[in-house]
Design a protein around this motif. Structure first.
Motif, PDB file in Angstrom:
ATOM      1  N   THR A 195       6.340   3.899  -4.522  1.00 40.04           N
ATOM      2  CA  THR A 195       5.042   3.251  -4.371  1.00 40.04           C
ATOM      3  C   THR A 195       4.663   2.976  -2.923  1.00 40.04           C
ATOM      4  O   THR A 195       3.483   2.826  -2.620  1.00 40.04           O
ATOM      5  N   GLU A 196       5.634   2.889  -2.023  1.00 40.20           N
ATOM      6  CA  GLU A 196       5.371   2.592  -0.622  1.00 40.20           C
ATOM      7  C   GLU A 196       5.693   3.813   0.237  1.00 40.20           C
ATOM      8  O   GLU A 196       6.604   4.577  -0.070  1.00 40.20           O
ATOM      9  N   PRO A 197       4.939   4.001   1.334  1.00 41.50           N
ATOM     10  CA  PRO A 197       5.260   5.126   2.220  1.00 41.50           C
ATOM     11  C   PRO A 197       6.605   4.934   2.898  1.00 41.50           C
ATOM     12  O   PRO A 197       6.929   3.832   3.352  1.00 41.50           O
ATOM     13  N   VAL A 198       7.395   5.993   2.954  1.00 43.92           N
ATOM     14  CA  VAL A 198       8.701   5.953   3.600  1.00 43.92           C
ATOM     15  C   VAL A 198       8.534   6.379   5.054  1.00 43.92           C
ATOM     16  O   VAL A 198       8.110   7.496   5.341  1.00 43.92           O
ATOM     17  N   GLU A 199       8.832   5.464   5.964  1.00 46.17           N
ATOM     18  CA  GLU A 199       8.738   5.779   7.382  1.00 46.17           C
ATOM     19  C   GLU A 199       9.901   6.682   7.783  1.00 46.17           C
ATOM     20  O   GLU A 199      10.994   6.597   7.221  1.00 46.17           O
TER      21      GLU A 199
ATOM     22  N   VAL B  15      10.943   9.824  -3.311  1.00 46.96           N
ATOM     23  CA  VAL B  15       9.962   9.732  -2.231  1.00 46.96           C
ATOM     24  C   VAL B  15       8.658  10.389  -2.667  1.00 46.96           C
ATOM     25  O   VAL B  15       8.622  11.568  -3.012  1.00 46.96           O
ATOM     26  N   ARG B  16       7.592   9.604  -2.651  1.00 46.14           N
ATOM     27  CA  ARG B  16       6.270  10.113  -2.996  1.00 46.14           C
ATOM     28  C   ARG B  16       5.351  10.192  -1.771  1.00 46.14           C
ATOM     29  O   ARG B  16       4.475  11.036  -1.709  1.00 46.14           O
TER      30      ARG B  16
ATOM     31  N   THR C 108       3.983  13.656  -2.807  1.00 51.86           N
ATOM     32  CA  THR C 108       2.573  13.836  -3.163  1.00 51.86           C
ATOM     33  C   THR C 108       1.627  13.503  -2.019  1.00 51.86           C
ATOM     34  O   THR C 108       0.466  13.924  -2.053  1.00 51.86           O
ATOM     35  N   GLU C 109       2.090  12.749  -1.016  1.00 45.65           N
ATOM     36  CA  GLU C 109       1.219  12.331   0.082  1.00 45.65           C
ATOM     37  C   GLU C 109       1.997  12.368   1.394  1.00 45.65           C
ATOM     38  O   GLU C 109       3.158  11.976   1.451  1.00 45.65           O
ATOM     39  N   PHE C 110       1.337  12.837   2.453  1.00 45.14           N
ATOM     40  CA  PHE C 110       1.962  12.920   3.771  1.00 45.14           C
ATOM     41  C   PHE C 110       1.009  12.337   4.803  1.00 45.14           C
ATOM     42  O   PHE C 110      -0.181  12.678   4.829  1.00 45.14           O
TER      43      PHE C 110
END
Length: 399
Positions: free
Chosen positions: A78-82, A101-102, A137-139
């Motif tokens: 659910t949260e962006p992985v730095e 990782v999404r 799914t998101e970058f």
């Protein structure tokens, strides 16, 4: 004084005292002490924990290594992985976390300088070919001119080994005042394709960019449905290749340019939901000439397919000005603009306009942000299209 004849029992320090049976009963683990939640399969635990907030997940992670991995997996879904080094180390060690990782993000805080950006680039170049992030799914990527080469390498690698589920790409360009005109060759960039949501953000600058970040829209003109165009200095960014499937457009300006509306319409002609985030402007101040101040925003009526518009304005309330007075002034001016939009048959599909005004009192005492909200409805009256005022935010009478 008479001495006591009672004999005291000598205490042997090496002889441990046996606890009572009552004490033992409290220390023994009961057969039903284990919580039923811990007996569930990991799949069900993961499903249940998915409804927890971030604070609860943090508490779960302190229970055991098992719940720590489950908590991290949910948070990384659910949260962006730095792209920190420690995050890469955890991903290399635990495959389940890597599969979760999404949203992967390369931000300035994770790659603040050229050397750090170089390390991140090398890690991504070795991991993308191995399908390291199959659920991505998101970058998100942020870069400065000094790191353009690494930005191009990441984009080219992502385009070559693109995960199947990647549908969202966010690009933010941060320019320093003394590093604007670089000799970057933008033709060396190959952007990923098949994206449905694209966001390009470039804050206000004073010079024209040599790098055209909006070419990402050309690479995905046949698939993108939601677009964000945020740039401070509008110039001839957009090519003549339209994105016909875009239904939702978010447009933000740091500096007003009336011609950007026509450029955006040519690029996204079928937009049905328009979100317009405008800079500070004259119509929000008392005494502003309506016809002059709002005429520059009349160009947005070129969006003939728009059904709903959300307008966002930011300003500050002047000292001595009442909230209701401020609100009524904004309401009157924006209603004038709404009538200007639908005049002469423009915007035939427009049904509703939502207005959200952000304002903050800064003098004499800084106060919290005050929110004004209005709703305008477009209806038919006497065979003519008219604007009627709907919901209005209830605010105190004075500051």
């Amino acid at each position: 004084m008479a001495t006591s004849t009672r004999k005291r029992k000598a205490i042997d320090p090496f002889n441990t005292v046996k606890p009572s049976k009552k004490r033992l009963r409290t220390l023994r683990p009961r057969k039903d002490a284990a919580h039923p939640f811990t007996q569930l399969p990991s799949e069900l635990q993961l499903r249940i924990m998915g409804f927890c907030d971030r604070k609860t997940l943090a508490a779960f992670s302190l229970l055991s290594n098992h719940f720590r991995e489950l908590s991290l997996r949910i948070m990384w879904e659910t949260e962006p992985v730095e792209t920190y080094i420690k995050n890469f180390d955890q991903l290399d060690e635990h495959e389940d976390l890597r599969l979760a990782v999404r949203h992967l993000a390369v931000r300035n805080q994770s790659a603040p300088n050229r050397s750090r950006f170089s390390g991140v680039t090398k890690r991504l170049m070795t991991r993308f070919p191995k399908n390291y992030f199959p659920g991505l799914t998101e970058f998100t990527i942020e870069h400065q001119p000094l790191t353009f080469d690494y930005f191009a390498t990441i984009m080219n690698t992502l385009a070559t080994y693109q995960p199947r589920g990647l549908k969202t790409l966010n690009i933010r360009i941060s320019y320093k005042w003394n590093r604007l005109n670089t000799h970057a060759n933008q033709d060396t960039i190959v952007y990923p394709t098949g994206l449905t949501t694209i966001s390009v953000k470039c804050p206000f600058i004073t010079q024209t960019l040599q790098l055209d970040p909006f070419k990402i829209f050309d690479a995905n003109a046949d698939t993108v449905t939601t677009a964000t165009a945020y740039i401070g200095n509008w110039y001839q960014h957009f090519s003549s290749k339209p994105c016909l499937k875009v239904k939702t457009l978010y447009a933000k300006q740091d500096q007003f340019d009336r011609y950007c509306a026509k450029q955006l319409f040519a690029k996204f002609p079928n937009t049905e939901h328009l979100i317009l985030d405008a800079p500070l402007c004259g119509p929000l101040w008392l005494g502003a000439n309506q016809a002059t101040a709002m005429e520059k925003y009349a160009e947005w009526r070129a969006f003939s397919s728009v059904k709903s518009v959300k307008m966002i304005y930011s300003n500050t309330i002047r000292y001595g000005q009442e909230r209701v007075e401020f609100r009524d002034n904004v309401l009157e001016n924006l209603k004038f603009l709404a009538n200007r939009w639908i005049s002469d048959g423009h915007m035939p599909a427009l049904e509703v306009i939502d207005v959200w005004v952000r304002c903050q009192v800064t003098f004499p005492v800084r106060k919290d942000e005050v929110k004004h909200s209005f709703t305008f409805h477009i209806g038919i009256k006497d065979a003519l299209r008219v604007v009627t005022t709907g919901d209005i935010a209830k605010l105190p009478d004075s500051i």
